[in-house]
Design a protein around this motif. Structure first.
Motif, PDB file in Angstrom:
ATOM      1  N   PHE A  40       1.231  -1.146  -0.107  1.00 42.07           N
ATOM      2  CA  PHE A  40       0.069   0.057   0.145  1.00 42.07           C
ATOM      3  C   PHE A  40       0.583   1.397  -0.057  1.00 42.07           C
ATOM      4  N   ASN A  41       1.899   1.385   1.404  1.00 43.90           N
ATOM      5  CA  ASN A  41       2.488   2.321   0.960  1.00 43.90           C
ATOM      6  C   ASN A  41       3.204   2.719   0.317  1.00 43.90           C
ATOM      7  N   LEU A  42       4.529   1.422  -0.941  1.00 42.54           N
ATOM      8  CA  LEU A  42       5.106   1.633  -1.816  1.00 42.54           C
ATOM      9  C   LEU A  42       3.987   2.206  -3.080  1.00 42.54           C
ATOM     10  N   LEU A  43       2.687   1.429  -3.323  1.00 41.62           N
ATOM     11  CA  LEU A  43       2.335   2.196  -4.378  1.00 41.62           C
ATOM     12  C   LEU A  43       1.396   3.472  -4.121  1.00 41.62           C
ATOM     13  N   ARG A  44       1.022   4.138  -3.115  1.00 38.96           N
ATOM     14  CA  ARG A  44       0.741   5.194  -2.748  1.00 38.96           C
ATOM     15  C   ARG A  44       1.838   6.355  -3.221  1.00 38.96           C
ATOM     16  N   ALA A  45       3.380   6.188  -2.714  1.00 37.85           N
ATOM     17  CA  ALA A  45       4.692   6.555  -2.599  1.00 37.85           C
ATOM     18  C   ALA A  45       3.982   7.041  -5.015  1.00 37.85           C
ATOM     19  N   HIS A  52      -7.775   9.833 -10.223  1.00 41.05           N
ATOM     20  CA  HIS A  52      -8.795  10.007  -9.169  1.00 41.05           C
ATOM     21  C   HIS A  52      -9.490   8.860  -8.737  1.00 41.05           C
ATOM     22  N   GLY A  53      -8.633   8.911  -7.197  1.00 40.12           N
ATOM     23  CA  GLY A  53      -9.357   7.757  -5.882  1.00 40.12           C
ATOM     24  C   GLY A  53      -8.056   6.992  -5.259  1.00 40.12           C
ATOM     25  N   TRP A  54      -6.581   7.106  -5.860  1.00 39.45           N
ATOM     26  CA  TRP A  54      -5.453   6.300  -6.128  1.00 39.45           C
ATOM     27  C   TRP A  54      -5.197   6.129  -4.451  1.00 39.45           C
ATOM     28  N   PRO A  55      -5.647   6.420  -3.592  1.00 38.39           N
ATOM     29  CA  PRO A  55      -5.355   5.794  -2.427  1.00 38.39           C
ATOM     30  C   PRO A  55      -6.104   4.716  -2.204  1.00 38.39           C
ATOM     31  N   VAL A  56      -7.371   4.390  -2.618  1.00 39.64           N
ATOM     32  CA  VAL A  56      -8.228   3.533  -2.288  1.00 39.64           C
ATOM     33  C   VAL A  56      -8.138   1.922  -3.523  1.00 39.64           C
ATOM     34  N   ILE A  57      -7.128   2.995  -5.036  1.00 43.19           N
ATOM     35  CA  ILE A  57      -7.097   1.783  -5.429  1.00 43.19           C
ATOM     36  C   ILE A  57      -5.456   0.928  -5.196  1.00 43.19           C
ATOM     37  N   ALA A  58      -5.053   1.747  -4.340  1.00 41.12           N
ATOM     38  CA  ALA A  58      -3.282   1.213  -4.269  1.00 41.12           C
ATOM     39  C   ALA A  58      -3.670   0.116  -2.803  1.00 41.12           C
ATOM     40  N   LYS A  59      -4.760   0.785  -2.082  1.00 36.57           N
ATOM     41  CA  LYS A  59      -5.766  -0.220  -0.942  1.00 36.57           C
ATOM     42  C   LYS A  59      -6.351  -1.271  -1.505  1.00 36.57           C
ATOM     43  N   LEU A 106     -12.049  -1.175   3.702  1.00 37.46           N
ATOM     44  CA  LEU A 106     -11.108   0.363   2.306  1.00 37.46           C
ATOM     45  C   LEU A 106     -12.881   1.534   2.803  1.00 37.46           C
ATOM     46  N   VAL A 107     -13.258   1.204   3.981  1.00 37.63           N
ATOM     47  CA  VAL A 107     -14.317   2.083   4.252  1.00 37.63           C
ATOM     48  C   VAL A 107     -13.990   3.238   5.109  1.00 37.63           C
ATOM     49  N   CYS A 108     -13.679   2.776   6.167  1.00 40.29           N
ATOM     50  CA  CYS A 108     -12.616   3.877   7.213  1.00 40.29           C
ATOM     51  C   CYS A 108     -10.741   4.677   6.144  1.00 40.29           C
ATOM     52  N   LEU A 109     -10.502   3.910   5.850  1.00 34.29           N
ATOM     53  CA  LEU A 109      -9.414   4.762   4.725  1.00 34.29           C
ATOM     54  C   LEU A 109     -10.831   5.925   4.230  1.00 34.29           C
ATOM     55  N   GLY A 110     -11.845   5.314   3.123  1.00 34.25           N
ATOM     56  CA  GLY A 110     -12.747   6.354   2.567  1.00 34.25           C
ATOM     57  C   GLY A 110     -12.836   7.544   3.530  1.00 34.25           C
ATOM     58  N   VAL A 111     -14.096   7.193   4.201  1.00 37.67           N
ATOM     59  CA  VAL A 111     -14.674   7.867   5.162  1.00 37.67           C
ATOM     60  C   VAL A 111     -12.872   8.860   5.756  1.00 37.67           C
ATOM     61  N   SER A 112     -12.242   8.560   6.295  1.00 36.77           N
ATOM     62  CA  SER A 112     -10.725   9.369   7.422  1.00 36.77           C
ATOM     63  C   SER A 112     -10.649  10.197   5.657  1.00 36.77           C
ATOM     64  N   PHE A 118      -8.713  14.050   5.835  1.00 32.60           N
ATOM     65  CA  PHE A 118      -7.519  13.683   6.424  1.00 32.60           C
ATOM     66  C   PHE A 118      -6.484  12.434   5.592  1.00 32.60           C
ATOM     67  N   THR A 119      -6.129  13.514   5.064  1.00 32.21           N
ATOM     68  CA  THR A 119      -5.269  12.869   4.233  1.00 32.21           C
ATOM     69  C   THR A 119      -3.830  12.374   3.900  1.00 32.21           C
ATOM     70  N   SER A 120      -2.722  13.238   4.634  1.00 36.16           N
ATOM     71  CA  SER A 120      -1.657  13.050   5.084  1.00 36.16           C
ATOM     72  C   SER A 120      -1.438  11.244   4.855  1.00 36.16           C
ATOM     73  N   ALA A 121      -0.098  10.384   4.794  1.00 39.71           N
ATOM     74  CA  ALA A 121       0.151   9.157   4.788  1.00 39.71           C
ATOM     75  C   ALA A 121      -0.454   8.728   6.091  1.00 39.71           C
ATOM     76  N   PHE A 122       0.381   8.891   7.439  1.00 38.39           N
ATOM     77  CA  PHE A 122      -0.747   8.664   8.225  1.00 38.39           C
ATOM     78  C   PHE A 122      -1.897   8.627   8.952  1.00 38.39           C
ATOM     79  N   ALA A 123      -2.361   9.540   8.138  1.00 42.00           N
ATOM     80  CA  ALA A 123      -3.635   9.452   8.347  1.00 42.00           C
ATOM     81  C   ALA A 123      -4.469   8.174   7.448  1.00 42.00           C
ATOM     82  N   ASP A 124      -4.278   8.069   6.439  1.00 47.18           N
ATOM     83  CA  ASP A 124      -4.447   6.493   5.940  1.00 47.18           C
ATOM     84  C   ASP A 124      -3.716   6.112   6.497  1.00 47.18           C
ATOM     85  N   ASN A 125      -2.928   5.576   7.012  1.00 52.16           N
ATOM     86  CA  ASN A 125      -2.443   4.235   7.192  1.00 52.16           C
ATOM     87  C   ASN A 125      -3.093   4.286   8.601  1.00 52.16           C
TER      88      ASN A 125
END
Length: 164
Positions: A40-45, A52-59, A106-112, A118-125
């Motif tokens: 996830f972090n490799l793809l997110r980086a 659009h929606g790359w964090p959710v796709i990466a997850k 995924l729902v937790c990530l999407g809501v956050s 909350f869009t930082s790497a820390f918040a996503d993780n």
């Protein structure tokens, strides 16, 4: 006196079995978690420009990789006594149960990320890999133990295969 001891043994044996499964489930889950978080972090980086929606796709990609690792570990170690002969169906049910638990993450990530912004790497993780993982793991363990690798399921398949 011996009768009373025999009457008490089965529940403790059941607790011992459950405890062993929980420990093995946690170890396998830890390995799957490492695969999930690292990928996830490799793809997110390295997001794909314009997607659009790359964090959710990466997850989603990292979850599929982790589910594969978890199925192999749980099939061959955690629930090895009750794995089934119909491997394809077992795998399908495992993936369905895993996806149900992963939807929580995924729902937790999407809501956050999108609702609370909350869009930082820390918040996503934190939202996906801590809160989502804890809640989703409870869903997955219950589904694996009582549906996918349930004693009833293993017994039906084993006896069906023996009749052929």
């Amino acid at each position: 006196m011996a009768v009373a001891a025999e009457a008490v043994a089965p529940p403790f044996e059941s607790l011992r079995t459950l405890g062993g499964q929980l420990v093995r489930f946690a170890v396998v889950g830890g390995l799957g978690f490492a695969v999930d978080v690292a990928l996830f972090n490799l793809l997110r980086a390295y997001p794909i420009a314009g997607v659009h929606g790359w964090p959710v796709i990466a997850k989603t990609i990292s979850l599929i990789a982790a589910i594969t690792v978890n199925w192999l570990g749980n099939r061959w170690w955690t629930f090895r006594e009750s794995r089934r002969r119909d491997t394809g169906r077992e795998a399908l049910e495992f993936f369905i149960a895993s996806i149900a638990g992963s939807v929580v993450s995924l729902v937790c990530l999407g809501v956050s990320h999108y609702l609370l912004h909350f869009t930082s790497a820390f918040a996503d993780n934190l939202s996906a890999n801590v809160i989502g993982l804890l809640l989703g793991s409870a869903v997955r363990f219950a589904a694996y133990r009582w549906w996918v690798f349930g004693e009833r399921r293993a017994g039906v398949t084993t006896s069906s295969a023996a009749k052929r």
